[in-house]
Scaffold this active site. Sequence first.
Site, short mmCIF file in Angstrom:
data_model
loop_
_atom_site.label_atom_id
_atom_site.label_comp_id
_atom_site.label_asym_id
_atom_site.label_seq_id
_atom_site.Cartn_x
_atom_site.Cartn_y
_atom_site.Cartn_z
N GLU A 164 72.55 9.07 41.97
CA GLU A 164 72.37 7.93 41.06
C GLU A 164 72.33 8.33 39.59
OE1 GLU A 164 69.31 5.16 42.00
OE2 GLU A 164 70.12 4.72 43.98
N GLU A 378 72.05 5.60 50.80
CA GLU A 378 70.73 4.94 50.80
C GLU A 378 70.92 3.45 50.99
OE1 GLU A 378 68.22 5.64 47.32
OE2 GLU A 378 68.77 7.75 47.33
C1 GCO Z 1 61.88 3.42 43.97
C2 GCO Z 1 63.31 3.50 44.27
C3 GCO Z 1 63.66 4.88 44.80
C4 GCO Z 1 65.10 5.05 44.82
C5 GCO Z 1 65.70 6.39 45.11
C6 GCO Z 1 67.04 6.37 44.47
O1 GCO Z 1 61.29 2.42 44.27
O2 GCO Z 1 61.38 4.37 43.41
O3 GCO Z 1 63.74 2.51 45.13
O4 GCO Z 1 63.01 5.11 46.00
O5 GCO Z 1 65.70 4.14 45.67
O6 GCO Z 1 64.99 7.49 44.69
O7 GCO Z 1 67.84 7.36 44.91
#
Ligand code: GCO
Length: 474
Positions: A164, A378
């Site tokens: 990301e 994800e």
């Molecule tokens: C959160 C996010 C993360 C991300 C993940 C991205 O709430 O902190 O949803 O969990 O989805 O790290 O790669």
Amino acid sequence: MANFPPDFLWGAATASYQVEGAYQQDGKGPSIWDIYSHLPGTTYQGTNGDIAADHYNRYEEDVRLMAELGLRSYRFSIAWARIFPNGMGEVNPEGIAFYSRLIDELLKYQIIPFATLYHWDLPQALQDIGGWENRAVADAFATYAKICFEQFGDRVTYWLTFNEVINFIMLGYRDGLHPPGVKDERRVVEVTHIVNIAHAKAIAEYRQLTREGKILAGKIGMAHVLLPGFPISDQPEDIQAYENYEVMDHHWFYDPVLRGDYPQTMWNYYQSKWGAPTVLEGDLALLKQAKSDFIGVNYYQSTFLAHNPLNGVGLTTINTTGEKGSQKESGIPGLFKRVINPNIDYTDWDWAIYPEGLHEGIKRIQERYGTIPIVITENGIGAKDAIAANGEILDYPRIEYLKQHILACKRAIADSIPVFGYFAWSYIDLLSWLNGYQKQYGFVYIDREKDLERRKKQSYFWYQRVIQTNGAKL
Ligand code: GCO
């Protein structure tokens, strides 16, 4: 509808900082998150990943639970500061030993390791020399990647360079919400290019080692967030807003990775605003050579776009309170604004639940870049799970969410899009960067009052059956 291929990678994903804990153990150096999360007012109620799920010390139990769940693959990230406590220079053998043990443990149960090299926890020592604004950090990344390939490439055949990019850059350099906590759009552009160079250099190292037969031939790519936009109406101005959004939030980041250049319209826009990135001789050739074997897609939500006049709404602070409805409209004046769609449901964190967006989003990738294998790296829902009097975790909303999104993958496969895996986020409840431990994602609950005891949720048993039936029973 088409079935899932027999070797489909049913998996679940985590990230080092969000699960490992042990933040000072066995020679690990501090990462930017270790430092940033200890600063006052940066995270929800000051939560941090010092302990997280203590996966570093409990990985054997965790892998056993993954095996019982039936995971065919586990996506984890490597903490750069465990391998290189200072980001470069001396290698820490204990860091290598930990990931080696984890990989062996996975293989013992025939769980395919899927490794991410960078899930946001940059060694603080590298931030101290300018972080992703310094090209030397791209070189340090390539060296770190090479060491990981050499050490683990005899057993790991799926690699992701970055996770990301869009989010760690936008949140870190535009919104000031992630480290280094900068709010300066000008710096976004430069950082993006240096990260793309780092990605390309790591791929070059990988190809070289593979050619020399020093590691197993595997597959390498990047995981991008996919947050497709949809016009809120069929008015031409709203459609234009959607198109502007797609170029700014997707093409600007996907094009350099999947076709080795930057979209001209966005390039011109940045140039007129505050300057295009500094592209040195050879950079574009490097990007072009760095062919990905697949693209990883992290999909949680879609967004709806409307026209935004030049004096319209700008960026507003992202909701970190967890209060539904506190997410405000936000946008880029003159380009687009994000609006709430009254016809669909939103999560407790105001994320639009829109499985169709997953199908449509990956279709758009195929349309723009040609046929490229896709893995959902994800997908999941952050929620405050209900707990019954007997202690059972009632996470039916998670089951419903995952089911609808897996069905969207199935539709994509029926459309001949080569989706080869699906990783739920997450295997276990973990630290949400900004929202602490109240926002849960896992199949496994962690009792934070009872020595981090692991307990299987309803969704654990559901996903177990999904995998057993190769997605026939959802
Ligand atoms: C959160 C996010 C993360 C991300 C993940 C991205 O709430 O902190 O949803 O969990 O989805 O790290 O790669």
